[in-house]
Design an enzyme around this catalytic site. Sequence first.
Site, PDB file in Angstrom:
ATOM      1  N   ASP A 190      39.328  17.061  64.280  1.00  0.00           N
ATOM      2  CA  ASP A 190      40.096  16.250  65.238  1.00  0.00           C
ATOM      3  C   ASP A 190      40.262  16.956  66.590  1.00  0.00           C
ATOM      4  O   ASP A 190      41.095  16.549  67.403  1.00  0.00           O
ATOM      5  CB  ASP A 190      41.462  15.850  64.678  1.00  0.00           C
ATOM      6  CG  ASP A 190      42.114  14.753  65.521  1.00  0.00           C
ATOM      7  OD1 ASP A 190      41.373  13.920  66.072  1.00  0.00           O
ATOM      8  OD2 ASP A 190      43.349  14.754  65.652  1.00  0.00           O
ATOM      9  N   CYS A 214      35.789  14.424  65.582  1.00  0.00           N
ATOM     10  CA  CYS A 214      36.180  15.196  66.763  1.00  0.00           C
ATOM     11  C   CYS A 214      35.884  14.318  67.976  1.00  0.00           C
ATOM     12  O   CYS A 214      35.283  13.252  67.852  1.00  0.00           O
ATOM     13  CB  CYS A 214      35.408  16.520  66.824  1.00  0.00           C
ATOM     14  SG  CYS A 214      33.639  16.335  66.627  1.00  0.00           S
TER      15      CYS A 214
END
Length: 300
Positions: A251, A33
């Site tokens: 993500d 992330c």
Amino acid sequence: MSAFVMDTGWRVWHPCPAKPEFQVPPGAVDAHCHVFGPGDVFPYAPGRKYTPCDGSKEQLWRLRDHLGFTRNVIVQATCHGADNRALLDAIAHSHGRARGVATVKRDVGDEELRRLHDGGVRGVRFNFVKRLVDRLDPDELSEIAARIASLGWHVVIYFEAAELEELADFFLGLPAPLVVDHMGTPDVEQGADSPLFDRFMAFMAAREDIWCKVTCPERLSEEGPPFYSDVIPFGRRVVEAFPDRVLWGTDWPHPNMKTHTPDEGQLVDFIPKIAPTAELQRNLLVDNPMRLYWPEETAQ
Ligand code: 0GY
């Protein structure tokens, strides 16, 4: 008003993702992330190829808690260049629940590397995606890889599937463990048993310290949400072949998504389709990322 205006055509991240049906195991790690800015506090890099929407650490923690995760691995995105301040700030405010992957240049000093390590960084990212970066100098990357290896870090590699043939020898020569982003970005139309994906699987098998993020169905899928079914065979093949070397992440905030706004609840519900047993899920979400990013907590 912010000095940065996000690119047109971009999707702002989902304001209220669904609660996933799949309950992740205790201690689960979102291992891919990003944090973006906020641009007023942590300006985007002058040479960037895109300007994102802001995605702050507080917003990331909210998503983590909503999805039932415990930890995050925050990966430096190209829009911040080699300025790792937003990343370090997020880790510093995570109460030990975040670690990071930074971007550094050849001239990075030993003191700076030590500072990054103390700040929770455990890897560097080499990005070969043409729309995101200008071509990188392989000598510079090899030099960086040799220096970070001595800190026990790894190299995250992001590339387009068609480039692997040309890049594989270079990657395999790097003196540090490798972590591949997004399954090497397969072309899903070619299928999970295509020569293209066979080549990726052979690359994974070439060294025992190559890891794979089975991430980004939202980017890879032609079919799209809510199930991203066309990506399942790819994830499943990798998870089954390399259960001890796979990682998963949201993500968030999904840079450069233009087709749809991903709902992270749906992305979490993708996990049991590629890792169907409790043991595989634990490997993918807890044991593997902990071994790579928090080894001191998992050493026997
Ligand atoms: C991702 C994907 C992308 C962007 C970046 O570093 C970056 O700018 O990571 C992308 O546009 O594919 O999340 O890895």
